[in-house]
Scaffold this active site. Structure first.
Site, mmCIF file in Angstrom:
data_model
loop_
_atom_site.group_PDB
_atom_site.id
_atom_site.type_symbol
_atom_site.label_atom_id
_atom_site.label_comp_id
_atom_site.label_asym_id
_atom_site.label_seq_id
_atom_site.Cartn_x
_atom_site.Cartn_y
_atom_site.Cartn_z
ATOM 1 C CG ASN A 8 -1.934 1.106 1.156
ATOM 2 O OD1 ASN A 8 -1.598 2.263 0.921
ATOM 3 N ND2 ASN A 8 -3.185 0.743 1.310
ATOM 4 C CG MET A 10 -1.403 6.158 1.796
ATOM 5 S SD MET A 10 -2.808 6.710 2.745
ATOM 6 C CE MET A 10 -3.958 5.419 2.393
ATOM 7 C CB SER A 11 3.059 1.306 3.957
ATOM 8 O OG SER A 11 4.256 0.677 4.322
ATOM 9 N N PRO A 12 5.399 3.814 4.548
ATOM 10 C CG PRO A 12 6.042 5.222 6.312
ATOM 11 C CD PRO A 12 4.949 4.311 5.863
#
Ligand SMILES: N[C@@H](CCC(=O)N[C@@H](CS)C(=O)NCC(=O)O)C(=O)O
Length: 229
Positions: A8, A10-12
């Site tokens: 995903n 958005m995950s760093p």
């Protein structure tokens, strides 16, 4: 068979793997996991990764998770040379130290900053959390005092792992050029990479918008100054 990545953007840690892949021209068969809907806890995914974290990579019959391990694996197996993850023992040790810094210090602090906002709708950010981030910026500014990149004069996976995390922290606390000149310079250098926007910028913007909507106001320097007082 294509490499499958559960992700995903958005995950760093996911974005660190996307940066690594772009740098060595690798493509993934991308499988999105919606953390907000707890898709990572689905039995099919738990069967693949019982720790239920993204990123998770499936390369034929081999499964590996943790962004740092995945990035090292991808370079070792698929890169034309070892510059992003040098084999020479001292160079590798330095890259590994920075990777462990991200994994054990930087990422948990940034997660502690952002996760309660997006998951529990927290509106306040404690002074402790802000000072932990500022201390991490200070550490990195020092690491970068005498080198262009985090582990010397060449770009490595340590830069990818740390920039995806640092850029996430900047949603709340911008990197001050005055206080952290070396870190600012390095961050700009990473942002100038031709694949940065696609691999890190797009997901970061989505997270930024989510944080902003949860806080009910823009996250900008002024508002953070007020919180930090
Ligand atoms: N050290 C891990 C951290 C991975 C991680 O915590 N990922 C989060 C998303 S940013 C996740 O999958 N959370 C879901 C869960 O733990 O259930 C890495 O670098 O890959």
């Amino acid at each position: 068979m294509p490499l499958k990545l559960f992700y995903n953007d958005m995950s760093p840690p996911v974005r660190a793997v996307l940066l690594t892949a772009k740098a060595i021209n690798l493509e993934f068969d991308l499988r999105e996991i919606d953390i907000a809907n707890k898709e990572q806890l689905a039995p099919e995914f738990m069967e693949i990764n019982p720790q239920h974290t993204i990123p998770t990579l499936v390369d034929e019959d081999f499964v590996i998770w943790d962004s740092h391990a995945i990035a090292g694996y991808l370079v070792s197996k698929y890169s034309e040379d070892d510059s992003l993850y040098p084999k020479e023992p001292r160079k590798r040790a330095l890259v590994d130290q920075r990777l462990h810094f991200d994994s054990g210090i930087l990422f948990p602090r940034v997660q502690n900053l952002v996760y309660p906002i997006i998951t529990f709708n927290d509106k306040e950010i404690s002074r402790e959390k802000l000072s932990a981030i500022n201390e991490s910026y200070k550490f990195m500014d020092k690491f970068l005092e005498n080198s262009t990149f985090l582990a010397g004069e060449s770009l490595t996976i340590a830069d990818f792992c740390c920039v995806s995390t640092i850029s996430t922290a900047t949603i709340i606390i911008p990197v001050s050029v005055e206080r952290y000149p070396n870190l600012s310079k390095w961050y700009q250098l990473l942002k100038n990479l031709p694949y940065y926007e696609e691999a890190n910028g797009v997901g970061l913007n989505k997270l930024d918008a989510l944080v902003e909507s949860k806080l009910g106001r823009p996250c900008h320097e002024d508002c953070m100054c007020n919180l930090a007082k």
